[in-house]
Design an enzyme around this catalytic site. Structure first.
Site, PDB file in Angstrom:
ATOM      1  N   LYS A  48       0.825  -1.189   0.000  1.00  0.00           N
ATOM      2  CA  LYS A  48       0.000   0.000   0.000  1.00  0.00           C
ATOM      3  C   LYS A  48       0.876   1.262   0.000  1.00  0.00           C
ATOM      4  O   LYS A  48       0.404   2.370  -0.247  1.00  0.00           O
ATOM      5  CB  LYS A  48      -0.865   0.027   1.274  1.00  0.00           C
ATOM      6  CG  LYS A  48      -1.667  -1.230   1.515  1.00  0.00           C
ATOM      7  CD  LYS A  48      -2.433  -1.104   2.854  1.00  0.00           C
ATOM      8  CE  LYS A  48      -3.192  -2.368   3.166  1.00  0.00           C
ATOM      9  NZ  LYS A  48      -2.468  -3.263   4.107  1.00  0.00           N
ATOM     10  N   GLY A  49       2.154   1.053   0.287  1.00  0.00           N
ATOM     11  CA  GLY A  49       3.049   2.190   0.540  1.00  0.00           C
ATOM     12  C   GLY A  49       3.224   3.169  -0.597  1.00  0.00           C
ATOM     13  O   GLY A  49       3.509   4.345  -0.362  1.00  0.00           O
ATOM     14  N   GLU A 104       7.213   2.034  -6.610  1.00  0.00           N
ATOM     15  CA  GLU A 104       7.470   1.539  -5.249  1.00  0.00           C
ATOM     16  C   GLU A 104       7.716   2.712  -4.299  1.00  0.00           C
ATOM     17  O   GLU A 104       8.182   3.769  -4.726  1.00  0.00           O
ATOM     18  CB  GLU A 104       8.722   0.646  -5.248  1.00  0.00           C
ATOM     19  CG  GLU A 104       8.443  -0.825  -5.080  1.00  0.00           C
ATOM     20  CD  GLU A 104       7.942  -1.247  -3.706  1.00  0.00           C
ATOM     21  OE1 GLU A 104       7.347  -0.431  -2.981  1.00  0.00           O
ATOM     22  OE2 GLU A 104       8.147  -2.412  -3.354  1.00  0.00           O
ATOM     23  N   ASP A 105       7.437   2.494  -3.025  1.00  0.00           N
ATOM     24  CA  ASP A 105       7.757   3.535  -2.043  1.00  0.00           C
ATOM     25  C   ASP A 105       9.247   3.524  -1.710  1.00  0.00           C
ATOM     26  O   ASP A 105       9.932   4.531  -1.803  1.00  0.00           O
ATOM     27  CB  ASP A 105       6.902   3.380  -0.766  1.00  0.00           C
ATOM     28  CG  ASP A 105       6.953   1.981  -0.163  1.00  0.00           C
ATOM     29  OD1 ASP A 105       7.621   1.086  -0.721  1.00  0.00           O
ATOM     30  OD2 ASP A 105       6.305   1.766   0.880  1.00  0.00           O
ATOM     31  N   ASP A 108      14.495  -1.773  -0.192  1.00  0.00           N
ATOM     32  CA  ASP A 108      15.375  -2.017   0.947  1.00  0.00           C
ATOM     33  C   ASP A 108      16.303  -3.192   0.604  1.00  0.00           C
ATOM     34  O   ASP A 108      17.310  -3.012  -0.078  1.00  0.00           O
ATOM     35  CB  ASP A 108      14.479  -2.290   2.164  1.00  0.00           C
ATOM     36  CG  ASP A 108      15.238  -2.468   3.457  1.00  0.00           C
ATOM     37  OD1 ASP A 108      16.410  -2.094   3.533  1.00  0.00           O
ATOM     38  OD2 ASP A 108      14.643  -2.986   4.428  1.00  0.00           O
ATOM     39  N   LYS A 136      17.215   2.387  -0.443  1.00  0.00           N
ATOM     40  CA  LYS A 136      18.142   2.050   0.654  1.00  0.00           C
ATOM     41  C   LYS A 136      19.217   1.130   0.091  1.00  0.00           C
ATOM     42  O   LYS A 136      19.299  -0.048   0.445  1.00  0.00           O
ATOM     43  CB  LYS A 136      17.388   1.292   1.756  1.00  0.00           C
ATOM     44  CG  LYS A 136      16.735   2.159   2.801  1.00  0.00           C
ATOM     45  CD  LYS A 136      16.213   1.280   3.949  1.00  0.00           C
ATOM     46  CE  LYS A 136      15.462   2.086   4.957  1.00  0.00           C
ATOM     47  NZ  LYS A 136      14.836   1.240   5.997  1.00  0.00           N
ATOM     48  N   PHE A 157      14.678   3.837   9.731  1.00  0.00           N
ATOM     49  CA  PHE A 157      13.297   3.478   9.414  1.00  0.00           C
ATOM     50  C   PHE A 157      12.474   4.751   9.237  1.00  0.00           C
ATOM     51  O   PHE A 157      12.318   5.536  10.165  1.00  0.00           O
ATOM     52  CB  PHE A 157      12.699   2.597  10.508  1.00  0.00           C
ATOM     53  CG  PHE A 157      11.451   1.893  10.064  1.00  0.00           C
ATOM     54  CD1 PHE A 157      11.522   0.721   9.320  1.00  0.00           C
ATOM     55  CD2 PHE A 157      10.203   2.419  10.354  1.00  0.00           C
ATOM     56  CE1 PHE A 157      10.372   0.082   8.880  1.00  0.00           C
ATOM     57  CE2 PHE A 157       9.038   1.791   9.925  1.00  0.00           C
ATOM     58  CZ  PHE A 157       9.134   0.610   9.193  1.00  0.00           C
TER      59      PHE A 157
HETATM   60  P1  5GP Z   1      12.484  -5.129   0.609  1.00  0.00           P
HETATM   61  O1  5GP Z   1      11.841  -6.339   0.043  1.00  0.00           O
HETATM   62  O2  5GP Z   1      13.198  -4.290  -0.419  1.00  0.00           O
HETATM   63  O3  5GP Z   1      13.408  -5.490   1.748  1.00  0.00           O
HETATM   64  O4  5GP Z   1      11.363  -4.302   1.302  1.00  0.00           O
HETATM   65  C1  5GP Z   1      10.614  -3.337   0.652  1.00  0.00           C
HETATM   66  C2  5GP Z   1       9.434  -2.961   1.525  1.00  0.00           C
HETATM   67  O5  5GP Z   1       9.825  -2.894   2.901  1.00  0.00           O
HETATM   68  C3  5GP Z   1       8.954  -1.573   1.193  1.00  0.00           C
HETATM   69  O6  5GP Z   1       8.015  -1.578   0.146  1.00  0.00           O
HETATM   70  C4  5GP Z   1       8.377  -1.116   2.521  1.00  0.00           C
HETATM   71  O7  5GP Z   1       7.045  -1.558   2.645  1.00  0.00           O
HETATM   72  C5  5GP Z   1       9.219  -1.817   3.558  1.00  0.00           C
HETATM   73  N1  5GP Z   1      10.278  -0.929   4.093  1.00  0.00           N
HETATM   74  C6  5GP Z   1      11.603  -1.026   3.916  1.00  0.00           C
HETATM   75  N2  5GP Z   1      12.258  -0.029   4.553  1.00  0.00           N
HETATM   76  C7  5GP Z   1      11.295   0.720   5.140  1.00  0.00           C
HETATM   77  C8  5GP Z   1      11.327   1.911   5.939  1.00  0.00           C
HETATM   78  O8  5GP Z   1      12.361   2.521   6.247  1.00  0.00           O
HETATM   79  N3  5GP Z   1      10.111   2.378   6.358  1.00  0.00           N
HETATM   80  C9  5GP Z   1       8.931   1.757   6.075  1.00  0.00           C
HETATM   81  N4  5GP Z   1       7.836   2.321   6.549  1.00  0.00           N
HETATM   82  N5  5GP Z   1       8.866   0.649   5.323  1.00  0.00           N
HETATM   83  C10 5GP Z   1      10.031   0.139   4.852  1.00  0.00           C
END
Ligand code: 5GP
Length: 188
Positions: A48-49, A104-105, A108, A136, A157
């Site tokens: 939803k981000g 994407e928001d 990470d 990130k 975060f």
């Molecule tokens: P990944 O699969 O790249 O590790 O994770 C991506 C998802 O993790 C993002 O779409 C988000 O929902 C969540 N996420 C990663 N870092 C953050 C952060 O610093 N803040 C928040 N609120 N969500 C994050």
């Protein structure tokens, strides 16, 4: 549950103001306008981000496109990736032979984005790219290209502008760093 209803009480400091976000959306919108001219892409919002970012950046994208949504999750309600990604809500569009742009928001570890890109490629898309608000990069554990992004961020975060904390606080109009004590208190 988080006791505080006051959003300012959970924010340590502001990272990106509303003006900063506006500038990122404008810049990215221009790039996307040039790169997707004449391609009629399917723009896929990662739920939803990404919804706040999606509605702003596409208003700067002067290209006819169709909109769809995909909800895949690797996080649950926690802070660290579970390492497993699953589909919560699937696309409604047929992406075969289409140019697909994922919005994407934040990227990470990259697991979520890799999963989404692979899924869409497997379904026969002509191209699959991603435009993320935040990157990130230093946290990446899997190789995946973030084709467009607003800004890099460090290992902190962040919440607001669609980014949640326990599925709350997405409506904060700026992006802030969550207070460490809140994370320590609620991290599983
Ligand atoms: P990944 O699969 O790249 O590790 O994770 C991506 C998802 O993790 C993002 O779409 C988000 O929902 C969540 N996420 C990663 N870092 C953050 C952060 O610093 N803040 C928040 N609120 N969500 C994050």
């Amino acid at each position: 549950m988080v006791k505080s209803d006051n959003i300012d009480e959970i924010i340590d400091h502001k990272l990106f103001s509303e003006d900063d976000i506006h500038e990122m959306c404008e810049r990215l919108g221009k790039e996307l306008t040039e790169d997707y001219a004449g391609k009629k892409p399917i723009v896929v919002g990662a739920l939803k981000g990404a919804i706040y970012f999606l509605t702003d950046v596409t208003r700067h994208m002067n290209v006819a496109h169709q909109l769809d949504f995909l909800d895949v999750s690797s996080y649950g309600d926690g802070f660290e990736s579970t390492g497993k990604v699953k589909i919560i809500t699937d696309l409604s569009a047929d992406v075969k032979d289409r140019d697909v742009l994922i919005i994407e928001d934040i990227v990470d570890t990259g697991l979520t984005l890799k999963y989404m890109k692979d899924l869409i490629k497997e379904r026969g898309a002509k191209s699959v790219k991603c435009c993320a608000l935040l990157n990130k990069e230093a946290r990446r554990t899997t190789e995946v290209t973030v084709d467009y992004y607003g800004s890099k961020v460090g290992n902190e975060f962040v919440v607001g502008y669609g980014l949640d904390f326990l599925n709350m606080y997405r409506n904060i109009p700026y992006i802030g760093v969550l207070k460490p004590e809140i994370i320590n208190k609620y991290a599983k």
